[in-house]
Design a protein around this motif. Structure first.
Motif, PDB file in Angstrom:
ATOM      1  N   ALA A 573      28.234  31.349  54.050  1.00 58.84           N
ATOM      2  CA  ALA A 573      29.588  31.891  53.545  1.00 58.84           C
ATOM      3  C   ALA A 573      30.691  32.198  54.449  1.00 58.84           C
ATOM      4  O   ALA A 573      31.972  31.562  54.055  1.00 58.84           O
ATOM      5  CB  ALA A 573      29.409  33.484  52.860  1.00 58.84           C
ATOM      6  N   THR A 577      34.175  26.871  52.175  1.00 56.18           N
ATOM      7  CA  THR A 577      34.413  27.078  50.934  1.00 56.18           C
ATOM      8  C   THR A 577      33.144  27.324  49.886  1.00 56.18           C
ATOM      9  O   THR A 577      32.281  26.744  50.240  1.00 56.18           O
ATOM     10  CB  THR A 577      35.601  26.275  50.428  1.00 56.18           C
ATOM     11  N   ASP A 578      33.496  27.721  48.679  1.00 58.84           N
ATOM     12  CA  ASP A 578      32.345  27.560  47.621  1.00 58.84           C
ATOM     13  C   ASP A 578      31.864  26.112  47.433  1.00 58.84           C
ATOM     14  O   ASP A 578      30.669  25.959  47.231  1.00 58.84           O
ATOM     15  CB  ASP A 578      32.610  28.210  46.439  1.00 58.84           C
ATOM     16  N   LYS A 600      30.359  24.557  42.477  1.00 63.72           N
ATOM     17  CA  LYS A 600      31.216  25.569  43.267  1.00 63.72           C
ATOM     18  C   LYS A 600      31.427  26.799  42.267  1.00 63.72           C
ATOM     19  O   LYS A 600      31.279  28.115  42.734  1.00 63.72           O
ATOM     20  CB  LYS A 600      32.774  25.083  43.103  1.00 63.72           C
ATOM     21  N   VAL A 603      28.053  28.838  42.891  1.00 68.16           N
ATOM     22  CA  VAL A 603      28.045  29.804  44.215  1.00 68.16           C
ATOM     23  C   VAL A 603      28.867  31.020  44.103  1.00 68.16           C
ATOM     24  O   VAL A 603      28.470  32.030  44.587  1.00 68.16           O
ATOM     25  CB  VAL A 603      28.207  28.662  45.403  1.00 68.16           C
ATOM     26  N   ALA A 604      29.987  30.697  43.300  1.00 71.31           N
ATOM     27  CA  ALA A 604      30.764  31.812  43.331  1.00 71.31           C
ATOM     28  C   ALA A 604      30.000  32.910  42.538  1.00 71.31           C
ATOM     29  O   ALA A 604      30.205  34.132  42.984  1.00 71.31           O
ATOM     30  CB  ALA A 604      32.163  31.334  42.561  1.00 71.31           C
ATOM     31  N   ARG A 607      27.421  34.817  44.535  1.00 73.01           N
ATOM     32  CA  ARG A 607      27.881  35.601  45.738  1.00 73.01           C
ATOM     33  C   ARG A 607      28.614  36.936  45.031  1.00 73.01           C
ATOM     34  O   ARG A 607      28.176  38.051  45.730  1.00 73.01           O
ATOM     35  CB  ARG A 607      29.356  35.114  46.233  1.00 73.01           C
ATOM     36  N   LYS A 614      33.240  36.948  51.339  1.00 77.60           N
ATOM     37  CA  LYS A 614      33.936  35.974  52.408  1.00 77.60           C
ATOM     38  C   LYS A 614      35.106  36.646  53.134  1.00 77.60           C
ATOM     39  O   LYS A 614      35.969  37.132  52.590  1.00 77.60           O
ATOM     40  CB  LYS A 614      34.269  34.833  51.562  1.00 77.60           C
ATOM     41  N   THR A 663      38.276  30.692  48.827  1.00 72.78           N
ATOM     42  CA  THR A 663      38.261  30.864  47.617  1.00 72.78           C
ATOM     43  C   THR A 663      39.668  30.541  46.916  1.00 72.78           C
ATOM     44  O   THR A 663      40.587  30.585  47.733  1.00 72.78           O
ATOM     45  CB  THR A 663      37.782  32.208  47.101  1.00 72.78           C
TER      46      THR A 663
END
Length: 692
Positions: A573, A577-578, A600, A603-604, A607, A614, A663
């Protein structure tokens, strides 16, 4: 004129129908054909005008057992049914048909349309009772005669076969000597090719792999033809699957004389016999089996083992739960797993994109007795991992024996392949020398013959040169000889079986083959209490039994992101970036819970769910100016360079400064290196760059 022939008959046409059963009869039994054609003269003598006499001879050479393919007979039936025919002529009743059903059908139509039937014995009216009886008897006798001939011929063939004297076309690899005995082919190349095919089937286990081995190594496969005009001629061509399969299924190669392996069945479509189907009989129904009748390529036991292996490899057997051959799927225990509850074989099932998730399912009861549903199913990942770890731990100091066996096998394969090439080269050199001798023996004055023979000689020399070049290429590419360094490499690899197992070059199919050499069967039994798990009982080929316990995840566990993936996202992280995190996860071959690649958005979401922050996305940290990793915020970089933030934006958009966002809508961070500072120093003239 006969009183049965009336004016109404003469006003219609007379049809002469000709038929003989086989083309050989047409070619050699000329008298019968001439007698049938002579029936046209009889029709003329009985009063029919020659313009009304029609001869149908399109069915010469066709069997009368069925009407399939007999166009003239169908034309005759149609013309009689339309009332266009006054009389039909044939040498005897059997010319029309050997089938009583077809014969009586013709008589019924003739009776309805008042059509006479004429043969050498007389003239018959199907509407007359006495004539109809005689015609019926003629049809029955024709059928009985055919049956009697078939019984005599088949009985004679069977009696000769029981003595092993019935001669049929021998399979490739055998010929008949002058005394009529079946012996091995005198061509060493043919014998070597047949032996190589059997040897490769022992090693590879499937007919397709044997065929592919011959094709990849450009090894031609022999075939002797025994049809007229090509009696015993030898042809070399590419191996195909049907020829390899026929070779493996043929018991002649065991030195056994066999008769009666097949029988013919009529296939009826739309009420007609359309074709004859050849059906293979089980071994206990073969009529004649004489062992040790001639020299063999393989033993009878190996032949039975080959047939059993081919049966297990077939798709039908696989659907019934047979072992089958190792395939490319990810289920490591394919073909080895049985159900610990009911004892039936469990089959692999694949789910997800590209079959990324495997499971073992017991559903054989549904196929056998129609039971609904499945006995039980279990995810394959945990079980495969437990078995894999246990098997790799089982290797001991005896691995050196394995390495020596592998080395010996590779050397044997190389020797067999080289022997095949040498035989091909020997044959090509012989043909080139023979072409030269023919050319050399020609008188120089005979230029027409000399030019032809010279061209043929040059073609043989060209073929020899191409074959020698192909041999040198194969010698280099296929490694027909093992160097000392290669021998040492094989010995070293065999000492570290886990390295071979986990190597990227090792396929799933090869791992299954390794496992199949060690493990005979694996039984899986579900355990619900005190903890949901699966009992794994491994039966080794040595007879030993091992027992393991593997976790059995619930449906919720199946779709829960593994802890390792979450820890890896936490590690990646900071500073990424994602999108970059998703790319790294996919590069490592990881998949999400539904078997697809990470994105993307995925992954976001992970998280957010697991609270993975991040740091560089926090505006408060951006106000501090410089991150712990040495990245500059927009305002900090503008202050350092003594320019406005819009100048920084301009340089970023033009690619002069490398920048990133962790992000969407998060602060921009800039990667400033000494090279970048030097570039910016040249662009700034009003305010000098502040020193550190």
């Amino acid at each position: 004129m006969n009183t049965k022939i009336r004016k109404t008959h003469l006003e219609r046409s007379a049809v002469v129908y000709l038929r003989q059963s086989t083309p050989i009869q047409v070619e050699f039994n000329r008298e019968s054909t001439e007698r049938q054609y002579a029936l046209a003269d009889r029709a003329s003598a009985l009063g029919w005008d020659k313009s009304r006499i029609k001869v149908l001879d399109g069915d010469l050479g066709k069997s009368g057992q069925t009407t399939a393919g007999r166009e003239d007979f169908h034309q005759l039936m149609a013309a009689v049914g339309l009332g266009e025919v006054g009389a039909v002529f044939a040498l005897e009743a059997s010319r029309f048909s050997r089938s009583q059903a077809d014969w009586h059908k013709l008589l019924d139509i003739c009776a309805l349309t008042d059509t006479l039937v004429v043969d050498l014995d007389g003239i018959y009216d199907p509407n007359d009772f006495n004539d109809r009886v005689i015609l019926g008897f003629k049809g029955t006798w024709s059928h009985t005669e055919l049956h009697g001939m078939r019984l005599r011929l088949q009985g004679a063939k069977l009696n000769k076969a029981k003595k092993g004297e019935l001669r049929c076309s021998p399979p490739t690899g055998y010929i008949y000597d002058p005394e009529g005995n079946l012996v091995l082919d005198p061509d060493e190349g043919v014998i070597a090719a047949i032996q190589l095919a059997f040897q490769k089937f022992r090693e590879l286990g499937t007919a397709f792999k044997v065929m592919r081995y011959f094709c990849v190594n450009q090894i031609p496969f022999p075939r002797r033809r025994w049809r007229p005009g090509h009696i015993g001629t030898l042809h070399w061509g590419s191996a195909n699957l049907s020829r390899i399969t026929a070779l493996l299924h043929n018991p002649t190669y065991t030195g056994t004389y066999v008769y009666g392996r097949r029988r013919s069945l009529n296939v009826i479509e739309s009420g007609q016999i359309k074709k004859v189907k050849i059906q293979l009989l089980p071994q206990d129904e073969w009529k004649v089996v004489i062992h040790n009748a001639h020299e063999a390529y393989i033993s009878w036991e190996e032949y039975l083992s080959n047939c059993e292996r081919l049966k297990h490899n077939s798709p039908i057997s696989l659907s019934n739960g047979s072992l089958g051959t190792p395939r490319e799927g990810k289920a490591l225990l394919q073909g080895l797993v049985i159900c610990g509850k009911c004892g039936r074989r469990m089959s692999p099932r694949y789910h997800g994109t590209g079959g990324c998730r495997a499971a073992y399912e017991c559903s054989q009861a549904r196929k056998l007795d129609g039971s609904m549903g499945v006995c039980w199913t279990v995810a394959a990942a945990a079980i495969d991992t437990a078995v894999e770890v246990h098997v790799l731990e089982a290797f001991s100091s005896e691995q050196i024996d394995i390495s020596l066996a592998v080395l010996s096998e590779l050397e044997n394969q190389a020797a067999e392949t080289d022997k095949t090439w040498q035989l091909r080269l020997e044959r090509a050199r012989y043909e080139a020398d023979r072409a030269f001798r023919q050319y050399d023996a020609t008188e120089p004055e005979n230029r027409l013959v000399a030019r032809t023979l010279e061209r043929r000689w040059n073609e043989k020399l060209q073929q020899l040169a191409e074959l020698e070049e192909a041999y040198q290429t194969a010698h280099f590419v296929e490694r027909l000889e093992l160097t000392q360094a290669q021998r040492q490499q094989i010995l070293q690899l065999a000492n570290d079986i886990p390295t071979i197992w986990h190597a990227n070059s090792t396929t799933n199919q090869e791992r299954k083959e390794i496992l199949g050499l060690l493990v005979k069967q694996i039984a899986l039994t579900p355990i619900d209490t005190p903890k949901r798990s699966t009992r794994i009982r491994i039966l080794w080929h040595t007879g030993a039994i091992s027992e393991l316990i593997a976790t059995r995840p619930t449906n919720a566990d199946k779709y829960r992101t593994p802890k390792e993936v979450i820890e890896l996202i936490e590690e990646l992280a900071p500073g990424r970036t994602d999108t970059e995190i998703a790319q790294e996860l996919n590069r490592r071959g990881l998949l999400n819970t539904i078997g697809r690649a990470f994105t993307k958005k995925g992954v976001a979401w992970l998280r957010w769910k697991y609270g993975i922050d991040k740091p560089l996305s926090d505006p408060i940290i951006a106000k501090s100016g410089v991150s712990q990793s040495g990245y500059y915020s927009t305002s900090a970089l503008a202050e350092k360079l003594g320019v406005g933030i819009h100048t920084i934006y301009y340089w970023r958009d033009k690619g002069i400064i490398q920048a990133f966002q962790e992000t969407d809508r998060s602060p921009w961070w800039y990667i400033v290196t000494p090279e970048v500072l030097e570039t910016l120093r040249k662009k700034i003239h009003r305010v000098p760059v502040k020193s550190e």
